[in-house]
Design an enzyme around this catalytic site. Structure first.
Site, PDB file in Angstrom:
ATOM      1  N   SER A 164       0.825  -1.242   0.013  1.00  5.27           N
ATOM      2  CA  SER A 164       0.117   0.015  -0.004  1.00  5.27           C
ATOM      3  C   SER A 164       0.777   1.217   0.172  1.00  5.27           C
ATOM      4  O   SER A 164       1.747   1.504  -0.991  1.00  5.27           O
ATOM      5  CB  SER A 164      -1.104   0.137   1.235  1.00  5.27           C
ATOM      6  OG  SER A 164      -1.889   0.990   1.219  1.00  5.27           O
ATOM      7  N   THR A 165       0.888   2.060   0.997  1.00  5.46           N
ATOM      8  CA  THR A 165       1.501   3.250   1.099  1.00  5.46           C
ATOM      9  C   THR A 165       3.214   2.952   0.770  1.00  5.46           C
ATOM     10  O   THR A 165       3.557   2.220   1.854  1.00  5.46           O
ATOM     11  CB  THR A 165       1.269   4.091   2.327  1.00  5.46           C
ATOM     12  OG1 THR A 165       0.054   4.093   2.763  1.00  5.46           O
ATOM     13  CG2 THR A 165       2.173   5.281   2.501  1.00  5.46           C
ATOM     14  N   HIS A 191      -2.717  -0.987  -3.543  1.00  5.74           N
ATOM     15  CA  HIS A 191      -3.793  -0.200  -2.936  1.00  5.74           C
ATOM     16  C   HIS A 191      -3.617   1.011  -3.827  1.00  5.74           C
ATOM     17  O   HIS A 191      -2.633   1.936  -3.658  1.00  5.74           O
ATOM     18  CB  HIS A 191      -3.706   0.117  -1.643  1.00  5.74           C
ATOM     19  CG  HIS A 191      -4.089  -0.854  -0.736  1.00  5.74           C
ATOM     20  ND1 HIS A 191      -3.829  -0.867   0.504  1.00  5.74           N
ATOM     21  CD2 HIS A 191      -4.731  -2.042  -0.904  1.00  5.74           C
ATOM     22  CE1 HIS A 191      -4.409  -2.086   1.242  1.00  5.74           C
ATOM     23  NE2 HIS A 191      -4.743  -2.847   0.347  1.00  5.74           N
ATOM     24  N   MET A 284       0.055   0.798   5.305  1.00  7.35           N
ATOM     25  CA  MET A 284      -0.644   1.311   6.356  1.00  7.35           C
ATOM     26  C   MET A 284      -1.843   0.077   6.482  1.00  7.35           C
ATOM     27  O   MET A 284      -2.508  -0.164   5.474  1.00  7.35           O
ATOM     28  CB  MET A 284      -1.180   2.454   6.388  1.00  7.35           C
ATOM     29  CG  MET A 284      -1.864   2.871   7.903  1.00  7.35           C
ATOM     30  SD  MET A 284      -2.241   4.695   7.732  1.00  7.35           S
ATOM     31  CE  MET A 284      -2.685   4.958   9.472  1.00  7.35           C
ATOM     32  N   ASP A 287      -4.168  -4.958   5.910  1.00 10.83           N
ATOM     33  CA  ASP A 287      -4.471  -6.022   4.636  1.00 10.83           C
ATOM     34  C   ASP A 287      -3.614  -6.903   4.464  1.00 10.83           C
ATOM     35  O   ASP A 287      -2.431  -6.719   4.274  1.00 10.83           O
ATOM     36  CB  ASP A 287      -4.803  -4.979   3.745  1.00 10.83           C
ATOM     37  CG  ASP A 287      -5.570  -5.574   2.432  1.00 10.83           C
ATOM     38  OD1 ASP A 287      -6.260  -6.889   2.710  1.00 10.83           O
ATOM     39  OD2 ASP A 287      -5.557  -5.241   1.293  1.00 10.83           O
TER      40      ASP A 287
END
Length: 343
Positions: A164-165, A191, A284, A287
């Site tokens: 993600s991030t 993401h 973050m 998931d």
């Protein structure tokens, strides 16, 4: 309570107001300044020393991409790009993420509902940026050599990656190091909203020996190809004899995400692979942790988690490690070699 100071940079007075108003609704964030272009942003950043900058991609006088390197030099600061959905906007955003921006948000097209969605997304992105570790871009980072691959026939193995991030930058440090003859397919959830995964896939494909592409519903997975879940779609797979068919759907988001890592991992667990290598990179939230449990319950597996030392945000790897199912923790520079070793 820690207060994080945000500099808002955007060519549009409307967007400056929308972003500023959204920030002021958050108790632990405050707007410390506003700027109309990259040149003003550099001056403001030197004077105000913000913790976070929201930076418009496309501006006159000096664009966000042009200003970004100078902004990152002024002080440890995390930058969130603000991008249009145009082709040039998405491509410039991918370049900015590779150059050190931690994340991005897409500008609303129009209407109150889209502005409300931006406000909700901005709150999430700001909290991620506040947690993110500032890591200057290294042009000469040590990279563990990837061994040659000896492969014959069709592999019954798979690599699944969730991030993600900080993920676009992390993927750029992993996928280009994988050899062209990688003896298994790679499935990736990053993401990211619709419109941006196409630019991400194109950029990574240009940098890599393996083929990197957006996944298409119904296509048969091939060795040496990395499939990225398109923004707005969950990616799953179905076993059809000796083949694995990819499927896309728009079922409800999981943990607020579509695509979701848990959906991909759970699907891989049920696809009857001889071995699954699951990789959790920076991001973050949690998931991937539940999907990892499914993989461990259904298939011989290895799980590689990115170390806190190299993560932009350690949330997803931490959650995976908390399950007790992670096989090994590695610095990002070692990850490609470890993936190949486990294939």
């Amino acid at each position: 309570m820690t207060h994080h100071r945000v500099l808002v940079v955007d060519d549009s007075a409307f967007m400056r107001k929308v972003i500023s108003d959204a920030i002021e609704l958050l108790a632990d964030f405050t707007v410390c300044g506003r700027a109309r272009n990259g040149r003003e942003a550099i001056i403001q950043a030197r004077l105000l020393k913000p913790d976070i900058i929201t930076l418009d991609v496309e501006m006159p006088i000096m664009t966000g991409l042009e200003a970004l390197p100078e902004l990152l030099k002024t002080a440890p600061v995390n930058v969130i790009m603000v991008s249009s959905l145009t082709s040039s906007g998405t491509e410039e955003t991918m370049k900015a993420l590779s150059a050190g921006a931690v994340d991005f948000i897409a500008k609303p097209d129009n209407g109150i509902s889209s502005v409300d969605r931006l406000s909700e997304e901005l709150a999430c992105k700001l909290r991620a940026a506040a947690e993110a570790q500032y890591r200057p871009v290294s042009l000469s980072a040590p990279v563990k050599r990837v061994p040659n691959v000896q492969s014959s026939g069709t592999s019954e193995r798979a690599v699944v990656i969730g991030t993600s991030t900080g993920g676009p930058k992390a993927l750029q440090m992993v996928l280009p190091l994988l050899p062209k003859d990688l003896p298994c397919p790679v499935f990736i959830v990053q993401h990211m909203p619709a419109g941006f995964t196409a630019s991400l896939s194109k950029r990574l494909n240009n940098l890599s020996a393996i083929t990197v592409k957006e996944a298409e519903s119904g296509e048969i997975a091939k060795n040496g190809v990395a499939y990225i879940a398109p923004g707005g779609y969950h990616l799953t797979m179905i076993r059809k004899g000796t083949n694995v068919s990819l499927q896309l759907d728009q079922e409800k988001p999981v943990h607020g995400h579509r695509p979701a890592v848990d959906v991909l991992f759970t699907s891989a667990a049920k696809a009857q692979f001889e071995h699954v290598t699951a990789v959790i990179l920076t991001g973050m939230g949690k998931d991937g942790a539940e999907g990892l449990k499914q993989i461990a319950s259904h298939s011989p597996y290895t799980c590689l988690s990115e170390s806190e030392a190299s993560c932009i945000v350690y949330g997803m790897p931490r959650a995976a490690e908390s399950t007790g199912l992670v096989t090994a923790v590695h610095h990002l520079h070692e990850m490609a070699a470890e993936i190949v070793r486990r294939c």
